[in-house]
Design a protein around this motif. Structure first.
Motif, short mmCIF file in Angstrom:
data_model
loop_
_atom_site.label_atom_id
_atom_site.label_comp_id
_atom_site.label_asym_id
_atom_site.label_seq_id
_atom_site.Cartn_x
_atom_site.Cartn_y
_atom_site.Cartn_z
N ALA A 242 0.66 -1.63 0.05
CA ALA A 242 -0.13 -0.16 0.05
C ALA A 242 1.01 0.83 -0.21
CB ALA A 242 -1.22 -0.05 0.84
N THR A 243 0.15 1.97 -0.49
CA THR A 243 0.60 3.54 -0.50
C THR A 243 0.18 5.03 0.39
OG1 THR A 243 0.02 4.08 -2.73
CG2 THR A 243 2.09 3.05 -2.96
N ALA A 244 0.99 5.75 1.06
CA ALA A 244 0.24 6.63 1.65
C ALA A 244 -1.18 7.22 0.81
CB ALA A 244 1.09 7.42 2.52
N GLU A 245 -0.65 7.87 -0.35
CA GLU A 245 -1.44 8.35 -1.27
C GLU A 245 -2.08 7.73 -2.26
OE1 GLU A 245 0.64 12.48 -1.67
OE2 GLU A 245 -0.09 12.39 0.37
N ARG A 249 1.74 9.41 -9.88
CA ARG A 249 2.82 9.53 -8.45
C ARG A 249 2.53 8.00 -7.82
NH1 ARG A 249 6.18 13.65 -8.05
NH2 ARG A 249 5.10 14.89 -9.37
N SER A 250 1.81 8.46 -7.13
CA SER A 250 1.51 6.93 -6.23
C SER A 250 2.02 5.44 -7.12
CB SER A 250 0.35 6.88 -4.86
OG SER A 250 0.73 7.57 -4.91
N TRP A 251 1.45 5.51 -7.65
CA TRP A 251 1.44 4.21 -8.56
C TRP A 251 2.88 4.09 -9.60
CZ3 TRP A 251 -2.93 6.05 -12.62
CH2 TRP A 251 -3.93 6.44 -11.77
N LEU A 252 3.69 5.42 -9.59
CA LEU A 252 4.89 4.67 -9.54
C LEU A 252 6.39 4.44 -8.64
CD1 LEU A 252 5.74 7.70 -11.87
CD2 LEU A 252 5.80 5.98 -12.59
N VAL A 253 5.78 4.41 -7.20
CA VAL A 253 6.35 4.95 -6.16
C VAL A 253 6.16 3.10 -5.55
CG1 VAL A 253 6.04 4.85 -3.46
CG2 VAL A 253 5.77 7.33 -5.30
N ARG A 285 -11.86 -3.07 -3.78
CA ARG A 285 -10.24 -2.85 -2.89
C ARG A 285 -10.30 -2.19 -1.69
NH1 ARG A 285 -7.35 2.72 -6.37
NH2 ARG A 285 -4.89 2.22 -4.89
N GLU A 286 -11.86 -1.33 -1.94
CA GLU A 286 -12.26 -0.58 -0.40
C GLU A 286 -12.64 -1.82 0.20
OE1 GLU A 286 -15.58 1.48 -1.79
OE2 GLU A 286 -14.21 2.87 -3.05
N LEU A 287 -12.71 -2.63 0.06
CA LEU A 287 -13.02 -4.05 1.14
C LEU A 287 -12.10 -4.50 1.86
CD1 LEU A 287 -16.46 -6.18 -0.24
CD2 LEU A 287 -15.64 -4.70 1.58
N LEU A 288 -10.88 -4.52 1.15
CA LEU A 288 -9.64 -5.20 1.04
C LEU A 288 -8.68 -5.05 2.70
CD1 LEU A 288 -8.16 -6.67 -0.74
CD2 LEU A 288 -6.29 -4.63 -1.62
N TYR A 289 -9.44 -4.04 3.21
CA TYR A 289 -8.43 -4.50 4.27
C TYR A 289 -8.95 -1.98 4.88
CZ TYR A 289 -4.22 -2.29 3.35
OH TYR A 289 -3.34 -0.88 2.84
N THR A 296 -2.81 3.74 3.55
CA THR A 296 -4.53 3.27 3.12
C THR A 296 -4.66 2.38 1.68
OG1 THR A 296 -4.88 5.05 3.19
CG2 THR A 296 -5.39 3.84 5.30
N ALA A 297 -4.29 2.77 0.85
CA ALA A 297 -4.05 2.23 -0.97
C ALA A 297 -3.15 1.53 -1.19
CB ALA A 297 -4.16 3.63 -1.08
#
Ligand SMILES: Cc1cc2nc3c(=O)[nH]c(=O)nc-3n(C[C@H](O)[C@H](O)[C@H](O)COP(=O)(O)O)c2cc1C
Length: 329
Positions: A242-245, A249-253, A285-289, A296-297
């Motif tokens: 998971a990434t913070a956002e 940009r977050s997808w590349l991270v 995706r929303e139900l994941l955890y 949280t992403a």
């Protein structure tokens, strides 16, 4: 780290960087990236023509693949003792230009990344059953550390969460089977003998015998769907990256973190596959955890463990990925 610009890259250095980059994983092995080598920079572009309009309408999975290729470039640079300055989305006016890497002469990101270089060609997606053998706690910690080093978080699922993830994955499979556009598109990339791109039938692994399984059955072709079945491990070891956002940009991270985790896993003799149907559909995706703190992403769901050896998937010839000076992507 940016330091003395140094001389232009040699042909051998470019070759090593390029060959490392294209071994990265990508959704359905679409290899959706192109590279422009200019002086001491490597520009990494999305290859929109190879993105999956139905399965990946936002380009998120493609960007994860681009991020994985960028991590490989950084590892290859480190092995050449070159430092890298990585700028994500450097030019808002050129949306296909995703990353600009500048190579310096100052020693690179150190032995840590360089030590992952031998794992680039041996890493592969393994969709076979894994042994009922727990990953050592120190290795789990090392994998989590690999994600953290890239600014992401790897959450290991406990037994209850594993059951929940498997259950949800089965529901996501059935959900996407209803989507004709997705299935037709997948059929163009998965199955058959392949020597350039896509997922060959031989890489699909056995068909899961149970409805709720820790692997994603990508088969579309009737012959692939009728292949022999196997029972998968009772205690899969799953983790959510998971990434913070969220956003490009977050997808590349996330892509760089994913690849770093996969390379560290490979170095530790572990096999890996992905259960990404869980993050591809927003309702799932929303139900994941829902962690109470921290990133949280969710960007990827990984299954890790001890697996048998599997063959590598093909790649197109390295030159096909290079953008010439007069080409605009
Ligand atoms: C963002 C992303 C999502 C992926 N999702 C899945 C998945 O859900 N299931 C799966 O079996 N493989 C998945 N893969 C693995 C690709 O199919 C694989 O990387 C590709 O076929 C190339 O094979 P290799 O990893 O063995 O080099 C994914 C890869 C990426 C980068």
């Amino acid at each position: 780290m940016n330091d003395a610009p140094g001389p232009e890259l040699t042909a051998e250095e470019r070759e090593l960087l390029l060959r490392a980059a294209i071994r990265a994983p990508s959704m359905h092995n679409t290899q959706p990236w192109r590279f422009a080598f200019r002086d001491r920079t490597v520009e990494v572009y999305r290859d929109i023509d190879r993105e999956l309009a139905a399965e990946d309408p936002d380009g998120r999975l493609a960007m994860l693949g681009v991020g994985a290729a960028v991590l490989n470039l950084r590892v290859a640079a480190a092995t050449l003792a070159l430092s890298t300055t990585t700028v994500l989305l450097p030019d808002p006016g050129r949306p296909t230009l995703t990353v600009r890497l500048t190579l310096g002469t100052g020693g690179g990101e150190g032995t840590e990344l360089a030590g992952l270089f031998p794992s680039i060609p041996s890493r592969r997606t393994n969709r076979h059953p894994y042994a009922e053998r727990a990953i050592a706690p120190a290795v789990r910690a090392e994998l989590a550390q690999a994600a953290a080093a890239e600014g992401a978080r790897l959450y290991w699922a406990n037994e209850d969460q594993v059951r929940w993830l498997q259950h949800l994955a089965g529901d996501a499979d059935r959900f996407e089977e209803q989507d004709l556009h997705r299935i037709v598109e997948r059929g163009a990339w998965v199955g058959g003998d392949r020597d350039r791109d896509g997922v060959p039938s031989a890489s699909l692994g056995p068909r899961p015998a149970e409805l709720s399984s820790p692997v994603r059955d990508l088969a579309v072709d009737p012959a692939d769907r009728a292949r022999s079945t196997a029972r998968f491990e009772d205690h899969p070891q799953l983790a959510v990256l998971a990434t913070a956002e969220d956003g490009p940009r977050s997808w590349l991270v996330a892509g760089q973190a994913l690849q770093r985790v996969l390379l560290v896993a490979t170095r530790n003799g572990l096999a890996a596959s992905l259960l990404n149907q869980l993050v591809e559909h927003q309702p799932f995706r929303e139900l994941l955890y829902a962690p109470s703190a921290g990133p949280t992403a969710p960007q990827a769901v990984l299954r890790l463990g001890h697996g048998r050896a599997v063959a590598a998937t093909p790649r197109r010839p390295a030159e096909a990925f290079v953008l010439r000076d007069n080409e605009t992507p």
